[in-house]
Structures are given as structure tokens and as C-alpha cells.
Scaffold this motif. Sequence first.
Motif, PDB file in Angstrom:
ATOM      1  N   ILE A   1     -45.949 -46.678  47.537  1.00  0.00           N
ATOM      2  CA  ILE A   1     -46.524 -46.646  46.701  1.00  0.00           C
ATOM      3  C   ILE A   1     -45.616 -46.579  45.618  1.00  0.00           C
ATOM      4  CG2 ILE A   1     -48.507 -45.039  47.691  1.00  0.00           C
ATOM      5  CD1 ILE A   1     -47.442 -42.810  46.143  1.00  0.00           C
ATOM      6  N   VAL A   2     -46.907 -46.648  44.166  1.00  0.00           N
ATOM      7  CA  VAL A   2     -46.293 -46.945  42.970  1.00  0.00           C
ATOM      8  C   VAL A   2     -47.072 -45.970  41.763  1.00  0.00           C
ATOM      9  CG1 VAL A   2     -45.873 -48.466  40.609  1.00  0.00           C
ATOM     10  CG2 VAL A   2     -45.920 -49.463  42.899  1.00  0.00           C
ATOM     11  N   ASP A   3     -46.773 -45.656  41.149  1.00  0.00           N
ATOM     12  CA  ASP A   3     -47.454 -44.424  40.523  1.00  0.00           C
ATOM     13  C   ASP A   3     -48.097 -44.933  38.862  1.00  0.00           C
ATOM     14  OD1 ASP A   3     -47.952 -42.196  39.090  1.00  0.00           O
ATOM     15  OD2 ASP A   3     -45.483 -41.259  39.189  1.00  0.00           O
ATOM     16  N   VAL A   4     -49.039 -45.218  38.783  1.00  0.00           N
ATOM     17  CA  VAL A   4     -49.728 -45.660  37.668  1.00  0.00           C
ATOM     18  C   VAL A   4     -50.350 -45.017  36.818  1.00  0.00           C
ATOM     19  CG1 VAL A   4     -50.057 -47.925  39.452  1.00  0.00           C
ATOM     20  CG2 VAL A   4     -51.673 -45.880  39.615  1.00  0.00           C
ATOM     21  N   THR A   5     -50.033 -43.696  36.930  1.00  0.00           N
ATOM     22  CA  THR A   5     -50.434 -42.527  36.325  1.00  0.00           C
ATOM     23  C   THR A   5     -49.997 -43.023  34.873  1.00  0.00           C
ATOM     24  OG1 THR A   5     -50.503 -40.850  37.781  1.00  0.00           O
ATOM     25  CG2 THR A   5     -50.675 -40.032  35.999  1.00  0.00           C
ATOM     26  N   GLY A   6     -50.931 -42.792  33.894  1.00  0.00           N
ATOM     27  CA  GLY A   6     -50.778 -43.076  31.926  1.00  0.00           C
ATOM     28  C   GLY A   6     -51.399 -44.856  32.380  1.00  0.00           C
ATOM     29  N   PHE A   7     -51.455 -45.512  32.891  1.00  0.00           N
ATOM     30  CA  PHE A   7     -51.610 -47.127  33.012  1.00  0.00           C
ATOM     31  C   PHE A   7     -53.052 -47.451  33.863  1.00  0.00           C
ATOM     32  CE2 PHE A   7     -46.947 -46.437  32.974  1.00  0.00           C
ATOM     33  CZ  PHE A   7     -46.668 -47.420  32.040  1.00  0.00           C
ATOM     34  N   THR A   8     -53.177 -46.775  34.206  1.00  0.00           N
ATOM     35  CA  THR A   8     -55.417 -46.715  34.502  1.00  0.00           C
ATOM     36  C   THR A   8     -56.133 -47.970  33.593  1.00  0.00           C
ATOM     37  OG1 THR A   8     -55.837 -45.035  34.652  1.00  0.00           O
ATOM     38  CG2 THR A   8     -55.079 -46.199  36.821  1.00  0.00           C
ATOM     39  N   GLU A   9     -55.977 -47.116  32.335  1.00  0.00           N
ATOM     40  CA  GLU A   9     -57.258 -47.751  31.531  1.00  0.00           C
ATOM     41  C   GLU A   9     -56.353 -49.063  30.897  1.00  0.00           C
ATOM     42  OE1 GLU A   9     -60.269 -47.255  29.698  1.00  0.00           O
ATOM     43  OE2 GLU A   9     -59.722 -46.228  30.261  1.00  0.00           O
ATOM     44  N   ARG A  10     -54.992 -49.568  30.922  1.00  0.00           N
ATOM     45  CA  ARG A  10     -54.451 -50.505  30.841  1.00  0.00           C
ATOM     46  C   ARG A  10     -54.892 -51.637  31.920  1.00  0.00           C
ATOM     47  NH1 ARG A  10     -50.066 -52.295  28.698  1.00  0.00           N
ATOM     48  NH2 ARG A  10     -50.181 -50.261  27.490  1.00  0.00           N
ATOM     49  N   ALA A  11     -55.099 -50.967  32.928  1.00  0.00           N
ATOM     50  CA  ALA A  11     -56.021 -51.577  33.977  1.00  0.00           C
ATOM     51  C   ALA A  11     -57.665 -52.439  34.183  1.00  0.00           C
ATOM     52  CB  ALA A  11     -55.509 -51.389  35.365  1.00  0.00           C
ATOM     53  N   VAL A  12     -57.908 -51.512  33.324  1.00  0.00           N
ATOM     54  CA  VAL A  12     -59.168 -51.107  32.716  1.00  0.00           C
ATOM     55  C   VAL A  12     -59.781 -52.272  32.293  1.00  0.00           C
ATOM     56  CG1 VAL A  12     -61.548 -49.942  32.559  1.00  0.00           C
ATOM     57  CG2 VAL A  12     -59.951 -48.995  33.912  1.00  0.00           C
ATOM     58  N   GLU A  13     -58.927 -52.743  30.946  1.00  0.00           N
ATOM     59  CA  GLU A  13     -59.317 -53.123  29.748  1.00  0.00           C
ATOM     60  C   GLU A  13     -58.448 -54.573  30.153  1.00  0.00           C
ATOM     61  OE1 GLU A  13     -56.381 -51.935  27.378  1.00  0.00           O
ATOM     62  OE2 GLU A  13     -57.513 -50.220  26.702  1.00  0.00           O
ATOM     63  N   SER A  14     -57.235 -54.748  31.438  1.00  0.00           N
ATOM     64  CA  SER A  14     -57.499 -56.455  32.049  1.00  0.00           C
ATOM     65  C   SER A  14     -58.720 -57.148  32.660  1.00  0.00           C
ATOM     66  CB  SER A  14     -55.898 -55.627  33.081  1.00  0.00           C
ATOM     67  OG  SER A  14     -55.878 -56.926  33.345  1.00  0.00           O
ATOM     68  N   LEU A  15     -59.221 -55.656  33.881  1.00  0.00           N
ATOM     69  CA  LEU A  15     -60.182 -56.518  34.314  1.00  0.00           C
ATOM     70  C   LEU A  15     -61.357 -56.353  33.551  1.00  0.00           C
ATOM     71  CD1 LEU A  15     -62.068 -56.843  36.691  1.00  0.00           C
ATOM     72  CD2 LEU A  15     -61.839 -54.401  37.243  1.00  0.00           C
ATOM     73  N   ALA A  16     -61.405 -55.873  32.360  1.00  0.00           N
ATOM     74  CA  ALA A  16     -62.807 -55.793  31.851  1.00  0.00           C
ATOM     75  C   ALA A  16     -62.554 -57.495  30.746  1.00  0.00           C
ATOM     76  CB  ALA A  16     -62.982 -55.000  31.328  1.00  0.00           C
TER      77      ALA A  16
ATOM     78  N   ALA B   1     -50.195 -51.431  38.385  1.00  0.00           N
ATOM     79  CA  ALA B   1     -49.068 -51.416  38.713  1.00  0.00           C
ATOM     80  C   ALA B   1     -47.815 -52.375  37.852  1.00  0.00           C
ATOM     81  CB  ALA B   1     -48.922 -52.111  40.393  1.00  0.00           C
ATOM     82  N   VAL B   2     -48.696 -53.604  37.724  1.00  0.00           N
ATOM     83  CA  VAL B   2     -47.812 -54.325  36.790  1.00  0.00           C
ATOM     84  C   VAL B   2     -47.995 -54.308  35.473  1.00  0.00           C
ATOM     85  CG1 VAL B   2     -48.947 -56.948  35.279  1.00  0.00           C
ATOM     86  CG2 VAL B   2     -48.646 -56.136  38.003  1.00  0.00           C
ATOM     87  N   ALA B   3     -48.400 -53.603  34.477  1.00  0.00           N
ATOM     88  CA  ALA B   3     -48.174 -52.485  33.592  1.00  0.00           C
ATOM     89  C   ALA B   3     -47.251 -51.900  33.567  1.00  0.00           C
ATOM     90  CB  ALA B   3     -49.951 -51.424  32.959  1.00  0.00           C
ATOM     91  N   ARG B   4     -47.396 -51.442  34.144  1.00  0.00           N
ATOM     92  CA  ARG B   4     -45.959 -49.666  34.430  1.00  0.00           C
ATOM     93  C   ARG B   4     -44.795 -50.801  34.939  1.00  0.00           C
ATOM     94  NH1 ARG B   4     -44.520 -44.472  37.376  1.00  0.00           N
ATOM     95  NH2 ARG B   4     -42.103 -45.606  37.678  1.00  0.00           N
TER      96      ARG B   4
END
Length: 224
Positions: free
Chosen positions: A166-181, A36-39
Motif C-alpha cells: 500500500i501507498v499512503d496517499v493521505t493528503g494527496f486524494t484531492e489532487r487525484a480528484v482534480e486529476s480525474l475531473a 500515489a503518483v502525486a505523492r
Amino acid sequence: MADATSPEPELFPEDWSTGLVLVAHPDDPEYGMAAAVARWTAQGKKVAYGLATSGEAGIAGMTPSTAGPVREEEQRRSAAVVGVDEVRFWGYPDSRLANTPELRESIRRSIARYEPDIVITLWGGPDWGPGKPNQSDHMEFTRAVAEAATAAGVTAYQTAPDPAYIVDVTGFTERAVESLAEHRQYLSVLDPRTPVIEQARAQVSAATGPRGGLRHTVGFRDLA
């Protein structure tokens, strides 16, 4: 938790320009919320992070004096991935947070510093689901945020397993993956047998499931 009588969640309001994410530990923003933050930062919104602790008790086999700086640096890198360049650590002891006047004053000062339109924090309920109890640090911190935000007159939300928004984060989940990693040392000790990127992808996937006809979402409730 959600049941057949739960109303469909609404879309999270986005008529704001400055948000303040307040959490207890490094990596707390990354389990779903980061999408959501990335969005929001992609929309040009300003988001800052405030963390009560440095997560110094969170890496097994590493002394707190070593783990704290490691986790702070991992959090800064993680935040940068989703467009957050302001990250502050308040120095409270990891695993010993309590809803005290001192903690509420730190939250008040953070709100005064950034003058946010909204405050976001973690779920403060007793559990995330069956067999998934919440941590005391999270519950105590969320209560402190609720009291301080109310006193400051700022609208506040918490992530939630049974969301009202809800926040639509479609298209931003991979950025979240990179952030957690970016929490590499933390995750590599947490589960040495699973590559960090795989851990991150599984956690983000679990936290950004479909709701309301949207493929990937992050859920929130009002913080009261």
C-alpha cells in the motif's frame, strides 16, 4: 479478493527515482493510482505515462476521430495535475487490445526509452470484485506488460483490489480528484446527471480507502 486469511499489506517500496506508468486508456491512471503518483512526484521522483490507445471508443455519441484527440488532451491535463509532463499515446485501437508481439514490442521500446526503476500498470485479473468484471483491454494489456517487463528485467506492479503493498496517499486524494475531473467531456457523457467533480470525488474515494491503519491508501501487487 481479500479474506480473513489475507496478510496485512506492506508499505510500497519507495527506494526508486524513475517510474513508468503503462495503461490501456486515458483515465486509467486516475481511478486511485493518480494519488500515489502525486505523492511520488512531490518527493521528486520522475514519472512518465504510456498509453496503448487514445480511448477513442470511450465517448458515446462522438466519433472516434473526434473523441481520440479530446481524450488525449484531457489525459495530458490530468497528468499535469499530478506532476507528470511526459505522456505518450501508441495508437492501438481502443476496445481491441490483444497481447501480441507488436504490443509487447511497444512496451519494450517504452521501457528502453525511460529506463525506469519500476513499471506500474492496472489490475489484470478477471474482476475488481463481485459484480465488477474487468475489461478485456485491461487484462490483455496487463499480460503484455508482465511479459515485456520480465524480459526487460524491470520490477513491475499492478494496482490490486487485494493488495500486497500500500501507498499512503493521505493528503494527496484531492489532487487525484482534480486529476480525474480533467476528463470533463468523458465524465459528463458517462454520467450526465452527476457533476464531474462529484463523480471524480466518489471514484477516488472508493479507490483510496483505509488499510493498514492508514486513512487513505492505494494498493498494489507484484506483476507476474
